[in-house]
Write a protein that holds these residues in place. Structure first.
Motif, short mmCIF file in Angstrom:
data_model
loop_
_atom_site.label_atom_id
_atom_site.label_comp_id
_atom_site.label_asym_id
_atom_site.label_seq_id
_atom_site.Cartn_x
_atom_site.Cartn_y
_atom_site.Cartn_z
N LYS A 87 3.83 6.18 23.93
CA LYS A 87 3.02 5.14 23.29
C LYS A 87 2.09 5.69 22.22
O LYS A 87 1.54 4.93 21.42
N ARG B 134 -0.73 7.02 23.21
CA ARG B 134 -1.95 6.45 23.80
C ARG B 134 -2.91 7.55 24.20
O ARG B 134 -2.53 8.56 24.77
N SER C 134 1.05 -1.93 28.45
CA SER C 134 1.93 -2.74 27.63
C SER C 134 2.88 -1.81 26.86
O SER C 134 2.48 -0.71 26.46
N ASN D 278 4.07 -1.31 23.97
CA ASN D 278 4.00 -1.23 22.51
C ASN D 278 3.55 0.17 22.11
O ASN D 278 3.00 0.90 22.93
N GLU E 197 -2.04 -10.14 28.06
CA GLU E 197 -2.13 -9.30 29.25
C GLU E 197 -2.99 -9.95 30.34
O GLU E 197 -3.72 -10.90 30.09
N HIS F 183 -6.79 -2.35 18.36
CA HIS F 183 -5.75 -3.01 19.13
C HIS F 183 -5.00 -4.07 18.34
O HIS F 183 -5.56 -4.68 17.44
#
Ligand code: TXA
Ligand code: MG
Length: 344
Positions: A64, A66, A151, A153, A188, A237
């Protein structure tokens, strides 16, 4: 066959699997053997890994892009499994679990040592959710392990509500996407923290705050907090490449939207308007996408519309903001993050 290497790019080949019984079993085996699998839930698609396997969990952050201090939600397939990962369950959390799970709500509880630090970003708490999607429940049950899943993405992009959205972001990075069609909720889960004195809202989401408050009493909502409440709140985001503008609910909302749209178009920026059906009449001759009739419809469509703006080459999206009631709170939260402060 499932995790083949594409020789030119040395990428993993990503396969989209229709959610047949057989394919759910196949994906469950991938999960239990340490691979990542993207799967549908009623809220958004998740990128799952075996939550008890730190090496698999690390792969999520890599796929991700992330930040690793942003903890993951652990997904379970039966309410009894809460006890396996949470050290204790306060009374109000128990009421939420019994009444609203499975469903689009997540509870943050003290964690048991069995939950690795890779899942919780080093926190001593764990976020737990039982999704309502039958496909998700089967997949988790078949895998035999709790499944942590953000999620599915790329970090900062709008969350995915179809298998194609996941593919667009993660093709070449994960072996499997389980296709369960379009998500019915579209934003979400609502995240509630039960580890402080009073229950606290960490993220508005697919379950209305009012509905949860009716069951357990007041939930603390910290607005405009300078300190990020949950680690995920401090990051950018939900942004498409197009610039997003949000018209705050109130006087002359349609007029403000039309003026912004005109200004953008006049400076050569291809612009689309996103609004509820109640406003579409005000925008004759403009490109307008319907967000549906209700705040719940808007939530269900929002991420897909933001992605569509990129697919269709728009430079700007002018969105209608809603009142903060019910699902309006969740829509406004996502819009506000997507627009990065560009309110009109
Ligand atoms: O609907 C959903 O919740 C989706 C689907 C896939 O289930 N999942 C999801 O995960 O949205 P993610 O990682 O995108 O968002 C999880 C949010 C983040 O803002 C994170 O910071 C917060 O939950 N979170 C997770 N564990 C936490 C913890 N222990 N304490 C506080 N916040 C936590
Ligand atoms: Mg996310």
């Amino acid at each position: 066959m499932n995790k083949s290497i594409d020789e030119k790019t040395e990428n993993i080949r990503t396969v989209i699997y229709e959610a047949s019984e057989e394919n759910i079993k196949l994906c469950a085996r991938l999960l239990s053997s340490g691979e990542l699998v993207a799967f549908p839930t009623e809220t958004v698609y998740g990128l799952g890994a075996n939550a008890l396997n730190p090496q698999s969990v690390k792969r999520i952050y890599a796929a991700k892009g992330r930040p690793s201090d942003n903890p993951l939600i652990v997904h379970i397939s039966s309410v009894e499994d809460v006890e396996k990962i949470a050290a204790s369950v306060p009374e109000k959390a128990r009421a939420v679990i019994e009444n609203f799970m499975p469903g689009p709500v997540t509870v943050v509880l003290p964690k048991k040592p069995i939950v690795p630090n890779e899942v919780t970003g080093g926190l001593n708490t764990v976020a737990v959710r039982m999704p309502a999607s039958k496909i998700a429940l089967k997949l988790i049950a078949e895998s035999g392990c709790p499944v942590c899943a953000p999620s599915a993405n790329t970090s900062t992009r709008p969350s995915p509500t179809t298998a194609k959205h996941v593919y667009d972001d993660l093709n070449g990075k994960i072996p499997a996407i389980l296709d369960g069609g379009e998500c019915s909720v579209g934003v979400e889960s609502t995240v509630i923290d039960f580890c402080s004195d009073k229950p606290r809202l960490l993220r508005a989401g697919g379950m209305e705050l009012e509905k949860i408050e009716k069951l357990i009493g007041e939930i603390e909502v910290v607005k405009n907090s300078k300190v990020a409440l949950c680690p995920g709140m401090k990051y950018k985001h939900y942004s498409p490449t197009a610039e997003v503008f949000v018209a705050i609910e109130g006087d002359e909302q349609a007029k403000r939207m039309l003026e912004k749209r005109t200004e953008l178009q006049n400076s050569g920026v291809k612009t689309v308007i996103v609004c509820l059906d109640e406003l579409t009449g005000a925008f004759d001759g403009c490109d307008v996408w319907s967000a549906g009739k209700t705040a719940r419809d808007y939530a269900q469509r929002l991420f897909a519309l933001l992605r569509r703006s990129d697919d269709e080459g728009y430079g700007a999206v002018v969105c209608q903001g809603l009142s903060d009631e019910g699902m309006g709170l969740s829509v406004n939260n996502r819009l506000s993050k997507a627009c990065g402060g560009k309110f009109i």
